[in-house]
Design a protein around this motif. Structure first.
Motif, short mmCIF file in Angstrom:
data_model
loop_
_atom_site.label_atom_id
_atom_site.label_comp_id
_atom_site.label_asym_id
_atom_site.label_seq_id
_atom_site.Cartn_x
_atom_site.Cartn_y
_atom_site.Cartn_z
N THR A 46 0.82 -1.22 0.00
CA THR A 46 0.00 0.00 0.00
C THR A 46 0.85 1.27 0.00
N ARG A 47 2.09 1.18 0.47
CA ARG A 47 2.95 2.35 0.51
C ARG A 47 3.60 2.64 -0.83
N TYR A 48 3.89 1.58 -1.58
CA TYR A 48 4.66 1.75 -2.81
C TYR A 48 3.81 1.63 -4.07
N LEU A 49 2.56 2.07 -4.00
CA LEU A 49 1.70 2.06 -5.18
C LEU A 49 2.19 3.02 -6.26
N ASP A 50 3.04 3.96 -5.86
CA ASP A 50 3.56 4.93 -6.81
C ASP A 50 4.85 4.47 -7.47
N LEU A 51 5.19 3.20 -7.30
CA LEU A 51 6.47 2.67 -7.80
C LEU A 51 6.68 2.95 -9.28
N PHE A 52 5.63 2.80 -10.08
CA PHE A 52 5.76 2.95 -11.54
C PHE A 52 5.24 4.29 -12.05
N THR A 53 4.85 5.16 -11.13
CA THR A 53 4.31 6.46 -11.57
C THR A 53 5.14 7.65 -11.11
N ILE A 54 5.86 7.49 -10.01
CA ILE A 54 6.68 8.60 -9.49
C ILE A 54 8.12 8.13 -9.31
N PHE A 55 9.04 8.83 -9.95
CA PHE A 55 10.47 8.50 -9.82
C PHE A 55 11.14 9.57 -8.96
N ILE A 56 11.77 9.11 -7.86
CA ILE A 56 12.47 10.03 -6.97
C ILE A 56 13.98 9.93 -7.17
N SER A 57 14.47 8.68 -7.16
CA SER A 57 15.90 8.44 -7.37
C SER A 57 16.10 6.94 -7.60
N PRO A 58 17.22 6.55 -8.21
CA PRO A 58 17.48 5.11 -8.38
C PRO A 58 17.49 4.37 -7.04
N TYR A 59 18.07 4.99 -6.02
CA TYR A 59 18.13 4.38 -4.69
C TYR A 59 16.71 4.10 -4.18
N ASN A 60 15.84 5.09 -4.29
CA ASN A 60 14.47 4.96 -3.80
C ASN A 60 13.72 3.84 -4.52
N THR A 61 13.87 3.78 -5.84
CA THR A 61 13.18 2.75 -6.63
C THR A 61 13.69 1.36 -6.29
N VAL A 62 15.01 1.22 -6.21
CA VAL A 62 15.61 -0.09 -5.90
C VAL A 62 15.17 -0.57 -4.54
N MET A 63 15.18 0.31 -3.54
CA MET A 63 14.79 -0.08 -2.19
C MET A 63 13.33 -0.50 -2.13
N LYS A 64 12.47 0.18 -2.87
CA LYS A 64 11.06 -0.19 -2.91
C LYS A 64 10.89 -1.60 -3.46
N VAL A 65 11.57 -1.89 -4.57
CA VAL A 65 11.48 -3.22 -5.19
C VAL A 65 12.03 -4.29 -4.26
N VAL A 66 13.15 -4.00 -3.62
CA VAL A 66 13.79 -4.97 -2.72
C VAL A 66 12.88 -5.29 -1.53
N PHE A 67 12.33 -4.27 -0.89
CA PHE A 67 11.47 -4.51 0.26
C PHE A 67 10.20 -5.27 -0.13
N LEU A 68 9.63 -4.95 -1.27
CA LEU A 68 8.46 -5.68 -1.74
C LEU A 68 8.80 -7.14 -2.00
N ALA A 69 9.89 -7.37 -2.71
CA ALA A 69 10.29 -8.73 -3.07
C ALA A 69 10.61 -9.57 -1.83
N LEU A 70 11.38 -8.99 -0.90
CA LEU A 70 11.76 -9.74 0.29
C LEU A 70 10.58 -10.02 1.21
N SER A 71 9.66 -9.07 1.31
CA SER A 71 8.50 -9.28 2.18
C SER A 71 7.62 -10.40 1.66
N TYR A 72 7.41 -10.44 0.34
CA TYR A 72 6.60 -11.51 -0.23
C TYR A 72 7.34 -12.85 -0.23
N ALA A 73 8.65 -12.80 -0.35
CA ALA A 73 9.44 -14.04 -0.26
C ALA A 73 9.32 -14.64 1.14
#
Length: 215
Positions: A46-73
């Motif tokens: 619910t926090r990272y719904l803006d993953l594909f619509t708002i770009f802040i920085s490469p670091y921010n995008t990578v961390m969002k993907v990592v946390f989502l992937a690890l949490s579901y894993a």
């Protein structure tokens, strides 16, 4: 980005990695609350719904993907891969007591009444209490493996470091996010008693953290 924010993110990442390694190496999720992990996965979703619509920085995008992937894993390993080792009997916290207030608060207190903003606010409120099923499980069983307590310690450190981050940003930028700060302080308070037990029982005695079980 300041050093407190970076240290907080690293601590958060370490906590999740420690938990995943524990599950994978032991081939067991005993002592781990699946309900807490589902709540954390919901927080990130619910926090990272803006993953594909708002770009802040490469670091921010990578961390969002990592946390989502690890949490579901983590959720997958608990409920699918090693489900036979999952202690559902002791993972009995009523999560509706956390979800309903978080939903109500996000509808009443938000910065903008739009779906994305309300869901972001919901994630902040839910994260502040998502660890409660895990803490409840430890209290109910009366003990926790040292590796599980290391996970909780780094998770608590993440929130404590984020409080330092908010203080620093307020001092240097005049920035103050009332919702995030209040929720973060509440979450850190939940860890205070655990921190004391972690230092006295785990670090000094180098073993499981045991608690007196109420009769």
């Amino acid at each position: 980005m300041n050093v407190f924010r970076l240290a907080g993110d690293v601590s958060h990442l370490l906590a999740i990695i420690i938990l995943l390694i524990k599950i994978w190496k032991s081939r067991s999720c005993a002592g781990i609350s699946g309900k807490s992990q589902v709540l954390f996965a919901l927080v990130f979703t619910t926090r990272y719904l803006d993953l594909f619509t708002i770009f802040i920085s490469p670091y921010n995008t990578v961390m969002k993907v990592v946390f989502l992937a690890l949490s579901y894993a983590t959720v997958y390993m608990i409920y699918m891969r090693f489900r036979n080792t999952f202690d559902s009997e002791n993972d009995s916290f009523r999560v509706e007591f956390l979800l309903v207030p978080a939903v109500c608060l996000s509808l009443l207190k938000n910065y903008k009444f739009t779906p994305v903003e309300v869901l972001w606010t919901f994630s902040i409120f839910l994260e502040s209490v998502a660890i409660l099923p895990q803490l409840f499980m430890i209290t109910k069983t009366g003990e926790a493996e040292s590796i599980t307590t290391h996970y909780l310690f780094f998770l608590g450190m993440y929130r404590a470091l984020y409080i330092a981050n908010w203080l620093w940003r307020y001092h240097t930028e005049g920035f103050f996010d009332q919702i995030a700060v209040v929720a973060g302080v509440v979450q850190t308070i939940f860890y205070c008693d655990f921190f004391y037990l972690y230092v006295t029982k785990v670090l000094r005695e180098r073993g499981k953290m045991t608690l007196p079980i109420p009769v």
